[in-house]
Write an enzyme that holds these catalytic residues in place. Structure first.
Site, PDB file in Angstrom:
ATOM      1  N   HIS A   1      -1.478   3.275  -8.619  1.00  0.00           N
ATOM      2  CA  HIS A   1      -1.938   2.424  -9.361  1.00  0.00           C
ATOM      3  C   HIS A   1      -1.804   3.030 -10.872  1.00  0.00           C
ATOM      4  O   HIS A   1      -1.925   4.350 -10.803  1.00  0.00           O
ATOM      5  CB  HIS A   1      -3.617   2.153  -9.495  1.00  0.00           C
ATOM      6  CG  HIS A   1      -4.382   3.263  -9.436  1.00  0.00           C
ATOM      7  ND1 HIS A   1      -4.737   3.523  -8.163  1.00  0.00           N
ATOM      8  CD2 HIS A   1      -5.079   3.785 -10.453  1.00  0.00           C
ATOM      9  CE1 HIS A   1      -5.562   4.763  -8.565  1.00  0.00           C
ATOM     10  NE2 HIS A   1      -5.894   4.730  -9.693  1.00  0.00           N
TER      11      HIS A   1
ATOM     12  N   HIS B   1       0.977  -1.035   0.045  1.00  0.00           N
ATOM     13  CA  HIS B   1      -0.032   0.094   0.172  1.00  0.00           C
ATOM     14  C   HIS B   1       0.943   1.218   0.070  1.00  0.00           C
ATOM     15  O   HIS B   1       1.632   1.336   0.986  1.00  0.00           O
ATOM     16  CB  HIS B   1      -0.908   0.228   1.280  1.00  0.00           C
ATOM     17  CG  HIS B   1      -2.055   1.216   1.128  1.00  0.00           C
ATOM     18  ND1 HIS B   1      -2.940   1.298   0.388  1.00  0.00           N
ATOM     19  CD2 HIS B   1      -1.788   2.370   1.586  1.00  0.00           C
ATOM     20  CE1 HIS B   1      -3.543   2.511   0.615  1.00  0.00           C
ATOM     21  NE2 HIS B   1      -2.640   3.218   1.223  1.00  0.00           N
TER      22      HIS B   1
ATOM     23  N   GLY C   1      -7.027  13.697 -10.337  1.00  0.00           N
ATOM     24  CA  GLY C   1      -7.986  13.115 -10.663  1.00  0.00           C
ATOM     25  C   GLY C   1      -8.004  11.421 -10.113  1.00  0.00           C
ATOM     26  O   GLY C   1      -8.697  10.579 -10.478  1.00  0.00           O
TER      27      GLY C   1
END
Ligand code: AMP
Ligand code: ZN
Length: 116
Positions: free
Chosen positions: A98, A46, A91
């Protein structure tokens, strides 16, 4: 921590559309594609976003790029876009880093339009 991508990469949520996986990275299909071909290359670790990268993350960033490249090659894409959305103003909606792999367009006007 309640992170949907942590749950996906650690298989707490079943996922059918995995294009690539190794010890550090999973590449899976985006469930609301913004292009004819839309995958997400996601580190198992993470990390919130590109803004949160530290020196010791250099290897994992390289790995998610190479994983996306491999999937693009397997799908025989002749060209594609690799996109990081960074922060809300960039955004980014999911706060687990990712890399978007986008491609499969046929018309120039579709290629010129960058989704998201
Ligand atoms: P971003 O705006 O860069 O945070 O992109 C997040 C992406 O994750 C969007 O394109 C979503 O469609 C995609 N997404 C969110 N939840 C899932 C999920 N459960 N499975 C696959 N893709 C997802
Ligand atoms: Zn996470």
């Amino acid at each position: 921590m309640d992170c949907i991508f942590c749950k996906i990469v650690h298989k707490e949520i079943p996922l059918e559309n995995i294009a690539y996986e190794d010890d550090d990275v999973v590449v899976f299909k985006d469930h609301k594609p913004s292009a004819p071909v839309h995958y997400l290359s996601v580190p198992k670790e993470h990390i919130q976003s590109i803004m949160h990268l530290e020196e010791n993350h250099k290897a994992i960033i390289s790995k998610i790029i190479f994983a996306a490249k491999k999937v693009a090659k397997d799908l025989e894409l002749k060209g594609y876009k690799l996109v990081f959305n960074v922060g809300r103003e960039g955004g980014q909606v999911i706060d687990h880093l990712h890399l978007h792999l986008l491609g499969g367009w046929t018309k120039q006007e579709e290629i010129d339009h960058l989704p998201n």
